[in-house]
Design a protein around this motif. Sequence first.
Motif, PDB file in Angstrom:
ATOM      1  N   ALA A  56       0.761  -1.149   0.149  1.00 53.95           N
ATOM      2  CA  ALA A  56       0.208   0.119   0.070  1.00 53.95           C
ATOM      3  C   ALA A  56       0.987   1.494  -0.033  1.00 53.95           C
ATOM      4  N   GLY A  59       2.303   1.557  -3.397  1.00 60.51           N
ATOM      5  CA  GLY A  59       0.968   2.158  -4.531  1.00 60.51           C
ATOM      6  C   GLY A  59       0.850   3.774  -4.088  1.00 60.51           C
ATOM      7  N   ALA A  60       0.715   4.121  -3.002  1.00 60.70           N
ATOM      8  CA  ALA A  60       0.571   5.472  -2.436  1.00 60.70           C
ATOM      9  C   ALA A  60       1.640   6.448  -3.072  1.00 60.70           C
ATOM     10  N   TRP A  63       1.112   6.466  -6.970  1.00 58.00           N
ATOM     11  CA  TRP A  63       0.060   7.512  -7.170  1.00 58.00           C
ATOM     12  C   TRP A  63       0.458   9.018  -7.156  1.00 58.00           C
ATOM     13  N   GLY A 154      -5.782   6.554  -7.941  1.00 59.04           N
ATOM     14  CA  GLY A 154      -5.008   6.392  -6.516  1.00 59.04           C
ATOM     15  C   GLY A 154      -5.777   4.857  -5.906  1.00 59.04           C
ATOM     16  N   LEU A 158      -3.289   1.886  -4.782  1.00 61.81           N
ATOM     17  CA  LEU A 158      -3.414   1.177  -3.584  1.00 61.81           C
ATOM     18  C   LEU A 158      -3.639  -0.212  -3.458  1.00 61.81           C
ATOM     19  N   LEU A 162      -0.975  -3.938  -2.864  1.00 58.16           N
ATOM     20  CA  LEU A 162      -1.532  -4.284  -1.522  1.00 58.16           C
ATOM     21  C   LEU A 162      -1.898  -6.123  -1.852  1.00 58.16           C
ATOM     22  N   SER A 207      -7.887  -2.652   2.867  1.00 62.05           N
ATOM     23  CA  SER A 207      -8.928  -2.237   2.158  1.00 62.05           C
ATOM     24  C   SER A 207     -10.152  -1.685   2.568  1.00 62.05           C
ATOM     25  N   VAL A 210      -9.115   1.873   2.189  1.00 66.29           N
ATOM     26  CA  VAL A 210      -9.826   2.478   0.861  1.00 66.29           C
ATOM     27  C   VAL A 210     -10.892   2.578   0.499  1.00 66.29           C
TER      28      VAL A 210
END
Length: 284
Positions: A56, A59-60, A63, A154, A158, A162, A207, A210
């Motif tokens: 995560a 991913g952030a 993004w 985004g 994420l 993840l 999740s 998110v």
Amino acid sequence: MTESKRDAAPRKGKSGALQPVLAAFQFLSRFPVRAELEFTPELLKRSITYYPLVGAAIGAAVWAGGWLAAWLLPPFPAAVLALILWVWLTGGLHLDGWMDTADGLFSYRSRERMLEIMKDSRVGAMGVLACVLLLLLKASLLAGLLQGDLPTTGLVLLMAPLWSRWFMTRAMHRWPKARQGEGLAAQFQGFGERDAWGATVMAVTLSVVVLLYTLLLSLVGTNESTLLRSLIYIVLAPLLAWTAGTWAARRISAKLGGLTGDTYGALGEGLEAVLLLLAVLILQ
């Protein structure tokens, strides 16, 4: 995750409950975690719970980088820059496993010979082809996503890393090791049901965060269609990670007699691409 390529030399210092978290970030990423850790098999095993968290975080960061690049550049060069950042943040760790696994499996040799090829530090033609095609696919999917709603992008960036890393933890527990007592995978010997559930709880918790982020977006103007498709993606992403990952892991295990550190990395890379593809199909 790859069979070699990461120095796990003993380091000392930094005690407490944060050790597994820091170990996960040091092992799986290039985030500047300044901690002296001793990478014992026990610490490596405990760190696995936090693999989804590392995913995560990667991913952030991707993004944020992709958003900045898309603000300055057309979608495709922005996607390439985002992908460069993605590869750099992972240190190419899983990508190396993807190439080694391709070299071994596509050699169509005996099990023993496949494992020897995968252990070789040199990259063959199949590994290069697999790497180029995977990066092209990821770049094209990122370009498509960057043309859409950036908050929704985004969400995807994420969820994909993840849940791909969550499946790696499942693979460590669910399938036998192809090299008993050898290689990096052997360092995680003893990773059991309780540890696997810890990673699952972490992935589900993230999740839910998110999901709350997506619902918050709906309060500030996201249209109903985008919200519905985002919710569908949040539900389908873990299901697809489990289904596609299980199918791939079974086939690899049948050929090699189990999984290796390289195949864990290959599964992670492949599932990231699959989850990006799902996002393009649903959100575009």
